[in-house]
Each structure stands twice: as C-alpha cells, then as structure tokens.
Design an enzyme around this catalytic site. Sequence first.
Site, short mmCIF file in Angstrom:
data_model
loop_
_atom_site.label_atom_id
_atom_site.label_comp_id
_atom_site.label_asym_id
_atom_site.label_seq_id
_atom_site.Cartn_x
_atom_site.Cartn_y
_atom_site.Cartn_z
N SER A 1 0.83 -1.21 0.00
CA SER A 1 0.00 0.00 0.00
C SER A 1 0.87 1.27 0.00
O SER A 1 0.37 2.35 -0.27
CB SER A 1 -0.93 0.01 1.21
OG SER A 1 -0.19 -0.01 2.41
N CYS A 2 2.15 1.11 0.31
CA CYS A 2 3.06 2.26 0.26
C CYS A 2 3.21 2.74 -1.18
O CYS A 2 2.92 2.01 -2.13
CB CYS A 2 4.43 1.87 0.79
SG CYS A 2 4.46 1.45 2.54
N VAL A 3 3.71 3.96 -1.33
CA VAL A 3 3.97 4.52 -2.66
C VAL A 3 5.44 4.93 -2.73
O VAL A 3 6.01 5.41 -1.75
CB VAL A 3 3.06 5.73 -2.96
CG1 VAL A 3 3.54 6.54 -4.14
CG2 VAL A 3 1.63 5.24 -3.22
N PHE B 1 7.05 5.88 0.97
CA PHE B 1 6.30 6.35 2.15
C PHE B 1 5.09 5.49 2.45
O PHE B 1 4.50 4.88 1.57
CB PHE B 1 5.94 7.83 2.04
CG PHE B 1 5.04 8.20 0.90
CD1 PHE B 1 3.66 8.16 1.03
CD2 PHE B 1 5.57 8.64 -0.31
CE1 PHE B 1 2.82 8.53 0.00
CE2 PHE B 1 4.74 9.01 -1.35
CZ PHE B 1 3.37 8.96 -1.21
N GLY C 1 0.71 1.73 -3.92
CA GLY C 1 -0.66 2.12 -3.61
C GLY C 1 -1.67 1.01 -3.76
O GLY C 1 -2.84 1.26 -4.03
#
Length: 187
Positions: A43-45, A62, A108
């Site tokens: 889910s981080c980008v 992040f 994401g």
Amino acid sequence: MTLHNAAHRAEHTEERQQKVHIIQGQYYVSDQPNVVLLTLLGSCVAACIHDPVARVGGMNHFLLPGADRDTNTRDAERYGVHLMELLVNGLLQHGARKDRLQAKLFGGARTVEKLSDIGRQNSIFAERFLKTEGIAYLGGSCGGESGRRLQFWPVSGRARQAMIAGQEVPIIVPPPAPHVDGDVEFF
C-alpha cells in the site's frame, strides 16, 4: 557474438551496478550511472523523480500521505508530505531544476480488503503533490491488489516493476539490451 559472450556481458553489467535498497521512510538521490534503486511496495507509494538534463534522480518510499502538521511528529519519515519534500530538495541540491523534473509513481495497492484503502489515499496524495509543485507526472503503476517489486535507474529515469502474487517474489535481472531514457517497463 556467441551466446556465451552475451551471457557473460550481462553478468558483468549486473556486477557493476550498485544496488541501493530503499525501505519505508527512506529516500535516495544519485547522479551515478551505475546505481539502481530497489524497493518492495504494497500500500506504500514510491515516487521516482528524474531530471533528464542534469541526469540525476531519486526515489522515496512512504507509508502514509500525511499533512503538514504530521511532519513535526517523531516519525515524520513515514509520511509522504515529508519524504516528497526531502526527495525534491535532494534533487535540487544535486543540480536538478524543478521545471525539468519528471515523476513516476508506483505502489498504492489495496492489500487488505476489509480495511480502509490507504494505498489509494497514498496515490492520490502523491499525484496532488506533483501537480501542486509543478512536477511533470509521466505515469507509473498504482492501485490494484498486488504488491510490486520496483527498480529505478535514477540517471536515465528508467523504471521496471514486477507484480508480486501471493508468497512468490520474483527475482529481477535487468536485460542486457540497451534501454531508452525515461521508459517504464512492465514484466
């Protein structure tokens, strides 16, 4: 050229690359042609930003979008707002110009169906940040339900990703063929 020589050249090229692993809460900027940045995303980008004239680029990773008020907390490095600023400032310190910056976004994913879609929130934040800062957004790959393994060559702006399905984590080896600056490769 024999097949053996082509394989040997590919191995030799791979050995000369300096691999830098970027984990959650980190960023890295380089103007060295042998550097490749690597990360794993759910889910981080990760924002991969590059100045094609200065031949410098960098990547961040992040966990949460964050807001200006979040950057004062002890763990500000988890937040996109903090890491995006650090990445852009790092690029400018290495000779990049803001009006030439080009960005690609990855990650994401919605990794847990029943929880809120933080991956989508991260992607929306990153796109909005780029627009607000006047940084060209060239695309990338955000969303879906699978994690990604990402490679980014900061000098050329080239990015490659492999989707991670279930427990399998594919091993990525850059191809020996020449590349075109600024490409995004999906495999």
